[in-house]
Design a protein around this motif. Structure first.
Motif, short mmCIF file in Angstrom:
data_model
loop_
_atom_site.label_atom_id
_atom_site.label_comp_id
_atom_site.label_asym_id
_atom_site.label_seq_id
_atom_site.Cartn_x
_atom_site.Cartn_y
_atom_site.Cartn_z
N LEU B 103 2.20 12.37 -10.08
CA LEU B 103 1.69 11.09 -9.60
C LEU B 103 2.68 10.51 -8.60
CD1 LEU B 103 0.65 9.62 -13.07
CD2 LEU B 103 -0.92 10.41 -11.30
N ASN B 104 2.16 9.97 -7.51
CA ASN B 104 3.02 9.38 -6.47
C ASN B 104 3.80 8.19 -7.04
OD1 ASN B 104 4.16 8.28 -4.22
ND2 ASN B 104 2.26 8.15 -3.04
N ALA B 106 5.43 5.99 -5.67
CA ALA B 106 5.46 4.79 -4.82
C ALA B 106 4.18 3.97 -4.92
CB ALA B 106 5.71 5.20 -3.37
N MET B 107 3.20 4.46 -5.67
CA MET B 107 1.94 3.73 -5.77
C MET B 107 1.71 3.31 -7.22
SD MET B 107 -0.23 6.32 -3.34
CE MET B 107 -1.87 5.69 -3.49
N GLU B 111 -3.81 2.19 -7.76
CA GLU B 111 -3.92 2.64 -6.36
C GLU B 111 -4.17 4.14 -6.29
OE1 GLU B 111 -1.02 -0.52 -3.99
OE2 GLU B 111 -0.16 1.28 -4.87
N ILE B 112 -3.47 4.88 -7.15
CA ILE B 112 -3.63 6.34 -7.15
C ILE B 112 -5.06 6.72 -7.51
CG2 ILE B 112 -2.93 8.46 -8.35
CD1 ILE B 112 -0.14 7.16 -8.68
N GLU B 115 -7.70 5.80 -4.75
CA GLU B 115 -7.63 6.54 -3.48
C GLU B 115 -8.82 7.50 -3.26
OE1 GLU B 115 -3.96 8.74 -2.72
OE2 GLU B 115 -3.67 7.41 -1.01
N PRO B 116 -9.16 8.34 -4.25
CA PRO B 116 -10.28 9.27 -4.00
C PRO B 116 -11.59 8.55 -3.71
CG PRO B 116 -9.06 9.93 -5.96
CD PRO B 116 -8.54 8.59 -5.57
N ARG B 149 3.72 1.22 -12.07
CA ARG B 149 3.96 2.48 -11.39
C ARG B 149 4.18 3.58 -12.41
NH1 ARG B 149 4.26 0.96 -6.15
NH2 ARG B 149 4.86 -1.21 -5.98
N ARG B 165 -7.57 10.19 -12.01
CA ARG B 165 -7.54 10.45 -10.57
C ARG B 165 -8.49 11.58 -10.21
NH1 ARG B 165 -6.62 13.82 -6.95
NH2 ARG B 165 -6.18 15.39 -8.53
#
Lengths: 282, 266
Positions: B103-104, B106-107, B111-112, B115-116, B149, B165
């Motif tokens: 998982l990113n 920074a997000m 948010e993660i 995104e899709p 996060r 996700r």
């Protein structure tokens, strides 16, 4: 087991987490210098280049808080204007170095292959050029002043930022969350900006902070040699060169700008330390 | 027979360790494997480390280009051109093995997961956020966890976020590459139960990769046994015993599963 470790891990609360006294002071000093550099034109200071030849090397007084230098110029005014000139010059170099090094470093580390090979060779070539020799040559050939010198320095520094950025990008680029991002529908550009850039920020800032200190030193060096900021304009470098002969008679005139310069460089290196600690913790 | 989602035909992938000039022979990660996965099916791939299961998963997900063979997802050739047909990610999604790097950082989790919806389904921000919260709620993550996060979440929570996700794309097939292996046994059981529930609700197909045959038996209808880069045996999960397996490697795998003999008399 993983579960326990994960929940027990303290939440990082940004750069100020666990900031020691030394680092807080370093950060504070750099911020104060930056604030002064920006605010200097609005401060009630005397004209930094006006000479009072009847009042040279005057000591501290209400009129001249730090006294005057060998030409009777107000030392405080010159110090603050000089800090501004030096910091802005160093920031110019870093801005150029980052503008060149960061995008190429990220692209090279992300795409690898011929992009990395081509940019890497160019970086290697630039790295073989000794900065000081190049700066002297550019000065002799172009007489482009301190801005030209600092842009040149930025080009010389670009490979250093490029290399750090590329190495960090390669490290981050293999992590599965980039794949997950691609599968979420991110374009390569979005991956670079929202996934890679935050991941390489800490280590890149260490290098930027270190190079900023080095740029200050080089600005002082070339201004001392007379190929940077031109007399009579004040920079931390020209203040040192003009007053070097006064070291025995009026050490204050040399030591004050020297102290500001040394403290700035020291502080920038200490701040670089914070950044790298933050990276290890994260 | 149901419509085929994934058709893999005799794919091969070899890795050369130590560069092209190394004298070592190339390692065959996957050697001539063919697999078909139908819509709504749940296929397990079992094998020890180095048996080629993760490479096979990567090939199916469009992450590893095979040296030869063909992969079709929903009828489209994945590796037809020099590039990759990115649209396969509308059909196939993956949940990765390591919850700490998938998982990113920074997000935020929301948010993660949003995104899709925005990037694949063209939803606006508000719509995507609402859907992300719904999905996170479905996988058992609170609104509080959604706004944090990944680094403040536990391994199990992160894997739930990764599943959310993947589901946000509305895929037909989710490939789970050792996705529960890094978790505690109790958390593993929760996630597996979640996977079973989600499959029933969304008509999903799974490809579950594990070295643990008991995990696979719980979730999958069909089991592929891989060894040395090849599928050595294909079994039905129902009524699977050591005796049903013909290949000696499968027998060894099955006999290695610890069984609990509970004495209820005393």
């Amino acid at each position: 087991m993983t579960e326990v470790v994960a929940t027990g891990r303290p939440r990082s609360t940004g750069i100020l987490a666990g900031l020691g006294v030394t680092r807080a002071l370093a950060l504070g000093f750099v911020l104060v210098c930056l604030a002064v550099a920006v605010a200097v034109p609005f401060l009630p200071l005397g004209e930094p280049n006006r000479q009072h030849l009847g009042d040279t090397l005057a000591s501290y007084s209400a009129e001249h808080l730090l006294g005057t230098d060998q030409l009777g110029r107000d030392l405080l005014a010159r110090l603050l204007w000089g800090t501004r000139t030096s910091l802005f010059a160093a920031l110019t170099a870093i801005a150029v170095a980052t503008a060149v090094g960061l995008p190429f470093g990220m692209l090279a580390g992300y795409r690898r292959g011929w992009v990395e090979a081509a940019t890497g060779r160019v970086a290697d070539v630039i790295l073989t050029v000794p900065a000081l020799v190049l700066l002297l040559t550019v000065h002799a050939a172009l007489r482009s002043g301190i801005t030209g010198q600092m842009v040149t320095l930025g080009v010389v520094f670009a490979p250093r930022i490029y290399r750090v950025v590329r190495t960090e990008t390669v490290k981050v680029a293999t992590l599965p969350y980039l794949m997950a991002g691609r599968m979420s529908g991110c374009s390569h550009t979005r991956i670079l900006l929202r996934y890679l850039l935050p991941g390489i920020r800490a280590q890149s800032l260490v290098q930027v902070s270190y190079l900023l200190g080095l740029s200050l030193l080089i600005e002082a060096g070339i201004s001392f040699l007379g190929v940077g900021v031109e007399s009579p304009n004040a920079s931390l470098g020209t203040m040192l060169s003009g007053a070097a002969a006064m070291l025995a008679s009026a050490p204050r005139v040399v030591l004050i700008p020297a102290a500001v310069l040394s403290l700035l460089i020291l502080s920038l290196n200490v701040i670089g330390d914070i950044e790298s600690k933050g990276e290890r913790r994260g | 027979m149901a419509e085929l989602l994934v058709e893999v035909e005799s794919v091969t992938k070899t890795y050369r360790l130590g560069g092209r000039l190394a004298r070592k022979p190339p390692t065959v990660a996957v050697g001539g494997v063919s697999v078909a996965i139908a819509a709504g099916e749940s296929v397990g791939v079992v094998g020890e480390s180095g048996s080629g299961k993760s490479t096979l998963a990567g090939i199916i997900c469009g992450l590893v280009r095979p040296d030869s063979g063909s992969v079709r997802v929903a009828g489209r050739e994945v590796y037809a051109r020099r590039g990759l047909d990115r649209t396969i990610w509308r059909t196939v999604q993956m949940v990765f093995q390591d919850p700490y790097t998938s998982l990113n950082p920074a997000m935020t989790v929301a948010e993660i997961v949003a995104e899709p919806s925005r990037l694949w389904h063209g939803m606006d921000r508000r719509e995507a956020d609402r859907r992300a919260l719904e999905l996170l709620d479905r996988v058992g993550l609170s609104a509080g966890a959604a706004q944090s996060r990944p680094d403040s979440l536990s391994g199990g929570q992160r894997q739930r976020a990764s599943i959310a996700r993947a589901l946000a794309v509305s895929p037909s097939l989710v490939v789970l590459d050792e996705s529960v292996s890094a978790l505690d046994v109790s958390v593993q059981a929760q996630i597996l139960q979640l996977l079973l529930d989600l499959r029933r609700e969304n008509d999903l197909a799974y490809m579950l990769i594990s070295h643990d045959i008991s995990v696979i038996r719980l979730v999958c209808d069909r089991i592929l046994v891989m060894n040395g880069g090849e599928v050595v045996e294909e079994l039905l999960s129902a009524g699977l015993t050591e005796e049903a397996a013909r290949h000696p490697y499968t027998r060894r795998l099955l006999s290695a599963v610890p069984t609990m003999a509970v004495d209820r008399q005393g």
